[in-house]
Every structure is written in structure tokens, then in C-alpha cells.
Design a protein around this motif. Structure first.
Motif, PDB file in Angstrom:
ATOM      1  N   ALA A 154       0.749  -1.324  -0.232  1.00 45.67           N
ATOM      2  CA  ALA A 154      -0.348   0.109  -0.186  1.00 45.67           C
ATOM      3  C   ALA A 154       0.804   1.469  -0.263  1.00 45.67           C
ATOM      4  CB  ALA A 154      -0.926   0.101   1.575  1.00 45.67           C
ATOM      5  N   LEU A 155       1.415   1.230  -0.014  1.00 43.78           N
ATOM      6  CA  LEU A 155       2.807   2.363   0.800  1.00 43.78           C
ATOM      7  C   LEU A 155       3.169   2.369  -0.775  1.00 43.78           C
ATOM      8  CD1 LEU A 155       4.362   1.828   4.226  1.00 43.78           C
ATOM      9  CD2 LEU A 155       2.961   3.876   3.452  1.00 43.78           C
ATOM     10  N   LEU A 156       4.081   1.603  -1.171  1.00 45.67           N
ATOM     11  CA  LEU A 156       4.337   1.808  -2.127  1.00 45.67           C
ATOM     12  C   LEU A 156       3.927   2.418  -3.653  1.00 45.67           C
ATOM     13  CD1 LEU A 156       6.894  -1.577  -2.370  1.00 45.67           C
ATOM     14  CD2 LEU A 156       7.235   0.883  -2.440  1.00 45.67           C
ATOM     15  N   HIS A 213       1.177   4.192  -2.828  1.00 53.31           N
ATOM     16  CA  HIS A 213       0.775   5.218  -2.363  1.00 53.31           C
ATOM     17  C   HIS A 213      -0.619   5.215  -2.584  1.00 53.31           C
ATOM     18  CE1 HIS A 213       4.823   7.064  -3.019  1.00 53.31           C
ATOM     19  NE2 HIS A 213       4.169   6.215  -4.764  1.00 53.31           N
ATOM     20  N   ARG A 214      -1.321   3.911  -1.686  1.00 51.19           N
ATOM     21  CA  ARG A 214      -2.813   4.023  -1.550  1.00 51.19           C
ATOM     22  C   ARG A 214      -3.120   4.403  -0.351  1.00 51.19           C
ATOM     23  NH1 ARG A 214      -1.979  -1.495  -4.252  1.00 51.19           N
ATOM     24  NH2 ARG A 214      -2.056  -2.066  -1.764  1.00 51.19           N
ATOM     25  N   PRO A 215      -4.012   5.120   0.284  1.00 55.28           N
ATOM     26  CA  PRO A 215      -4.581   5.267   2.019  1.00 55.28           C
ATOM     27  C   PRO A 215      -4.272   4.044   2.194  1.00 55.28           C
ATOM     28  CG  PRO A 215      -5.848   5.836   0.248  1.00 55.28           C
ATOM     29  CD  PRO A 215      -5.299   5.174  -0.350  1.00 55.28           C
ATOM     30  N   ILE A 216      -4.096   3.912   3.792  1.00 58.53           N
ATOM     31  CA  ILE A 216      -4.075   2.558   4.577  1.00 58.53           C
ATOM     32  C   ILE A 216      -4.482   3.425   6.108  1.00 58.53           C
ATOM     33  CG2 ILE A 216      -1.749   3.078   4.606  1.00 58.53           C
ATOM     34  CD1 ILE A 216      -1.579  -0.064   5.073  1.00 58.53           C
ATOM     35  N   ASP A 217      -5.299   2.722   6.410  1.00 54.96           N
ATOM     36  CA  ASP A 217      -5.764   2.480   7.419  1.00 54.96           C
ATOM     37  C   ASP A 217      -4.497   2.180   8.794  1.00 54.96           C
ATOM     38  OD1 ASP A 217      -6.809   2.709   9.986  1.00 54.96           O
ATOM     39  OD2 ASP A 217      -9.133   1.740   9.866  1.00 54.96           O
ATOM     40  N   GLN A 218      -3.848   2.901   8.963  1.00 58.19           N
ATOM     41  CA  GLN A 218      -2.536   3.344  10.230  1.00 58.19           C
ATOM     42  C   GLN A 218      -2.751   1.706  10.917  1.00 58.19           C
ATOM     43  OE1 GLN A 218       0.052   2.999   8.184  1.00 58.19           O
ATOM     44  NE2 GLN A 218       1.062   1.236   9.567  1.00 58.19           N
ATOM     45  N   ASP A 219      -3.945   2.918  11.680  1.00 57.65           N
ATOM     46  CA  ASP A 219      -4.249   2.017  13.060  1.00 57.65           C
ATOM     47  C   ASP A 219      -5.326   0.800  12.979  1.00 57.65           C
ATOM     48  OD1 ASP A 219      -3.714   4.314  14.861  1.00 57.65           O
ATOM     49  OD2 ASP A 219      -6.431   5.136  13.910  1.00 57.65           O
ATOM     50  N   ALA A 220      -5.028   0.414  12.004  1.00 59.10           N
ATOM     51  CA  ALA A 220      -6.510  -0.759  12.123  1.00 59.10           C
ATOM     52  C   ALA A 220      -4.807  -1.515  11.172  1.00 59.10           C
ATOM     53  CB  ALA A 220      -6.936  -0.725  10.449  1.00 59.10           C
ATOM     54  N   HIS A 246       8.916   6.843   3.694  1.00 59.12           N
ATOM     55  CA  HIS A 246       8.054   7.628   3.621  1.00 59.12           C
ATOM     56  C   HIS A 246       8.190   8.834   4.607  1.00 59.12           C
ATOM     57  CE1 HIS A 246       4.877   6.140   0.846  1.00 59.12           C
ATOM     58  NE2 HIS A 246       5.892   5.079   1.227  1.00 59.12           N
ATOM     59  N   LEU A 247       8.869   7.459   6.425  1.00 57.11           N
ATOM     60  CA  LEU A 247       8.717   9.555   7.386  1.00 57.11           C
ATOM     61  C   LEU A 247       9.920   9.527   7.061  1.00 57.11           C
ATOM     62  CD1 LEU A 247       9.758   6.575  10.248  1.00 57.11           C
ATOM     63  CD2 LEU A 247       7.581   8.515   9.823  1.00 57.11           C
ATOM     64  N   ARG A 248      11.461  10.005   5.728  1.00 61.57           N
ATOM     65  CA  ARG A 248      11.990  10.714   6.034  1.00 61.57           C
ATOM     66  C   ARG A 248      10.913  11.737   4.771  1.00 61.57           C
ATOM     67  NH1 ARG A 248      15.176   6.028   5.843  1.00 61.57           N
ATOM     68  NH2 ARG A 248      14.940   6.075   3.100  1.00 61.57           N
TER      69      ARG A 248
END
Length: 109
Positions: free
Chosen positions: A19-21, A23-30, A79-81
Motif C-alpha cells: 500500500a505504501l509503495l 501510494h494507496r490510503p492505508i488505515d494505519q491504526d488497523a 516515507h518517514l524521511r
């Protein structure tokens, strides 16, 4: 049961990475909740496990999970950078917009 748990964690980590690669939205909490549950489950399932007596199927699944986690760490770090760079750009823009340059050695752009 241990192998099934490792596969679930691997699937969760791989889905997050993809999902990150893409660039799709992701429910990070889930995602974080699923990873936390998997780690708790693994902790419980591996109590008393002798690392010297791991069967080949389990060893292969552990190696697969390790590769997934390494890739995930690389992608999350990237992504953090990017977030840090964007935050710095926004911060600089706000400071430039709010300052007339009187008390700053920094040149206005």
C-alpha cells in the motif's frame, strides 16, 4: 498454529508495504492493531520453543517474515524521511510568510 500466525503477520506487513509503495490510503491504526495482535500471539505460541529444534517449514516461514519485515522497514523509513522533508518545507514557508526579515539572518525567498 505457529506457522499460520507467522503467515498472518507476513500478510499484514506485506499489505502495508504494498500500500505504501502504491501510494494507496492505508488505515494505519488497523494495521498497527493487527501487527500488535500478531506479536502477542507469537509471543504466546513461542514460549518454550527451542530454537535449535525448529523444523524446516517453520524456519522457511521465519525467513520469509524476516525478508518482509526488512522490506517494510525500508519503505516505512523512506516515507518517514519524506514526511520530515515536507514538514521542514512547510515550516520554512510558514516562517517566511510570518516574518518581515527584521530579526532574522535568513534571507527571504
Amino acid at each position: 498454529m505457529l506457522i499460520a500466525s507467522l503467515k498472518r503477520l507476513d500478510a499484514t506487513v506485506s499489505a502495508e508495504t504494498e500500500a505504501l509503495l502504491a501510494h494507496r490510503p492505508i488505515d494505519q491504526d488497523a494495521v498497527n492493531r493487527r501487527k500488535g495482535q500478531s506479536l502477542l500471539e507469537l509471543t504466546r505460541l513461542t514460549r518454550g520453543l527451542d530454537p535449535e529444534r525448529v523444523d524446516p517449514e517453520l524456519a522457511e516461514q521465519l525467513a520469509r517474515l524476516r525478508r518482509s519485515l526488512q522490506r517494510n522497514q525500508e519503505v516505512v523509513g523512506l516515507h518517514l524521511r519524506a514526511v520530515e522533508e515536507i514538514a521542514e518545507i512547510v515550516n520554512d514557508a510558514i516562517q517566511d510568510a510570518e516574518s518581515d526579515g527584521t530579526y532574522s539572518a535568513r534571507r527571504r525567498r
